[in-house]
Design an enzyme around this catalytic site. Structure first.
Site, PDB file in Angstrom:
ATOM      1  N   GLN A 156       0.848  -1.201   0.000  1.00 48.79           N
ATOM      2  CA  GLN A 156       0.000   0.000   0.000  1.00 48.79           C
ATOM      3  C   GLN A 156       0.878   1.243   0.000  1.00 48.79           C
ATOM      4  OE1 GLN A 156      -2.726   0.458   3.330  1.00 48.79           O
ATOM      5  NE2 GLN A 156      -3.923   2.013   2.240  1.00 48.79           N
ATOM      6  N   HIS A 165      -8.544   1.814  -0.846  1.00 44.03           N
ATOM      7  CA  HIS A 165      -8.961   1.776  -2.259  1.00 44.03           C
ATOM      8  C   HIS A 165      -8.978   0.365  -2.795  1.00 44.03           C
ATOM      9  CE1 HIS A 165      -4.597   2.472  -1.988  1.00 44.03           C
ATOM     10  NE2 HIS A 165      -4.478   1.743  -3.096  1.00 44.03           N
ATOM     11  N   HIS A 186      -8.551  -1.769  -6.256  1.00 47.59           N
ATOM     12  CA  HIS A 186      -8.056  -1.714  -7.632  1.00 47.59           C
ATOM     13  C   HIS A 186      -8.953  -2.606  -8.492  1.00 47.59           C
ATOM     14  CE1 HIS A 186      -3.867  -0.100  -6.899  1.00 47.59           C
ATOM     15  NE2 HIS A 186      -4.089  -0.586  -5.699  1.00 47.59           N
TER      16      HIS A 186
HETATM   17  P1  AMP Z   1      -1.463   1.104  -3.640  1.00 47.27           P
HETATM   18  O1  AMP Z   1      -0.080   0.613  -3.954  1.00 47.27           O
HETATM   19  O2  AMP Z   1      -2.458  -0.018  -3.489  1.00 47.27           O
HETATM   20  O3  AMP Z   1      -1.484   2.084  -2.494  1.00 47.27           O
HETATM   21  O4  AMP Z   1      -1.929   1.861  -4.957  1.00 47.27           O
HETATM   22  C1  AMP Z   1      -1.978   3.253  -5.074  1.00 47.27           C
HETATM   23  C2  AMP Z   1      -2.315   3.542  -6.505  1.00 47.27           C
HETATM   24  O5  AMP Z   1      -2.647   4.908  -6.615  1.00 47.27           O
HETATM   25  C3  AMP Z   1      -1.165   3.282  -7.473  1.00 47.27           C
HETATM   26  O6  AMP Z   1      -1.569   2.317  -8.443  1.00 47.27           O
HETATM   27  C4  AMP Z   1      -0.905   4.642  -8.090  1.00 47.27           C
HETATM   28  O7  AMP Z   1      -0.578   4.573  -9.462  1.00 47.27           O
HETATM   29  C5  AMP Z   1      -2.207   5.361  -7.865  1.00 47.27           C
HETATM   30  N1  AMP Z   1      -2.117   6.817  -7.789  1.00 47.27           N
HETATM   31  C6  AMP Z   1      -1.314   7.550  -6.988  1.00 47.27           C
HETATM   32  N2  AMP Z   1      -1.518   8.869  -7.192  1.00 47.27           N
HETATM   33  C7  AMP Z   1      -2.486   8.971  -8.133  1.00 47.27           C
HETATM   34  C8  AMP Z   1      -3.142  10.059  -8.774  1.00 47.27           C
HETATM   35  N3  AMP Z   1      -2.839  11.339  -8.481  1.00 47.27           N
HETATM   36  N4  AMP Z   1      -4.088   9.784  -9.706  1.00 47.27           N
HETATM   37  C9  AMP Z   1      -4.394   8.501 -10.008  1.00 47.27           C
HETATM   38  N5  AMP Z   1      -3.826   7.433  -9.437  1.00 47.27           N
HETATM   39  C10 AMP Z   1      -2.880   7.656  -8.515  1.00 47.27           C
END
Ligand code: AMP
Length: 138
Positions: free
Chosen positions: A93, A99, A101
């Site tokens: 994370q 969130h 996915h």
């Molecule tokens: P996690 O590793 O599960 O916390 O995933 C976080 C996700 O948020 C990653 O896939 C990032 O690419 C995505 N992310 C981070 N910042 C943004 C943003 N500003 N707009 C869209 N996606 C984002």
């Protein structure tokens, strides 16, 4: 939460490719997509992870996640869908706002989500011991 990137997206302080929104939930395209249409579904209220999210908010997120999984499949021609959720840095994370996915999958997309499953088959008594520990806390 002021310094949370997803809270700032919901507040329109940071732009996003929103695909859906209702009273409790916001969904937008991931900026670093694993596949075409990679979507993030988030509660509008800030919760860090599965450990602290309110059950009602979780239901709202899951309900929207299901609807959007079908919409993504139908609109982008996906043949399958990975639905994942990381909780805690050790689990990958990066953004500390709960969130889901939604990762649409396409024939021959070449994405390897988990790698080869090379773990050894567990011993029955070990599984029983673990199951008992968990049952005692449910
Ligand atoms: P996690 O590793 O599960 O916390 O995933 C976080 C996700 O948020 C990653 O896939 C990032 O690419 C995505 N992310 C981070 N910042 C943004 C943003 N500003 N707009 C869209 N996606 C984002």
């Amino acid at each position: 939460m002021e310094d949370c990137v997803f809270c700032r997206i919901i507040a329109r302080e940071i732009p996003s490719k929103k695909i859906y929104e209702n009273e409790h939930v916001f969904a937008f395209l991931d900026i670093l997509p694993t596949s075409k249409g990679h979507t993030l579904v988030i509660p509008k209220k800030h919760y860090q992870d599965i450990f602290d999210i309110d059950e009602g908010a979780l239901k709202e997120v899951m309900s929207v996640g299901k609807k959007l999984a079908i919409v993504l499949r139908n609109s982008l021609g996906a043949v399958a869908m990975n639905v994942t959720n990381n909780n805690g840095a050790h689990a990958g994370q990066i953004v500390s706002h709960f969130h889901l996915h939604l990762i649409p999958r396409y024939s021959d997309d070449g994405i390897v989500m988990y790698g080869p499953r090379t773990h050894e088959k567990a011993q029955d008594h070990e599984l029983e011991e673990i199951a008992e520990k968990i049952r005692n806390n449910t």
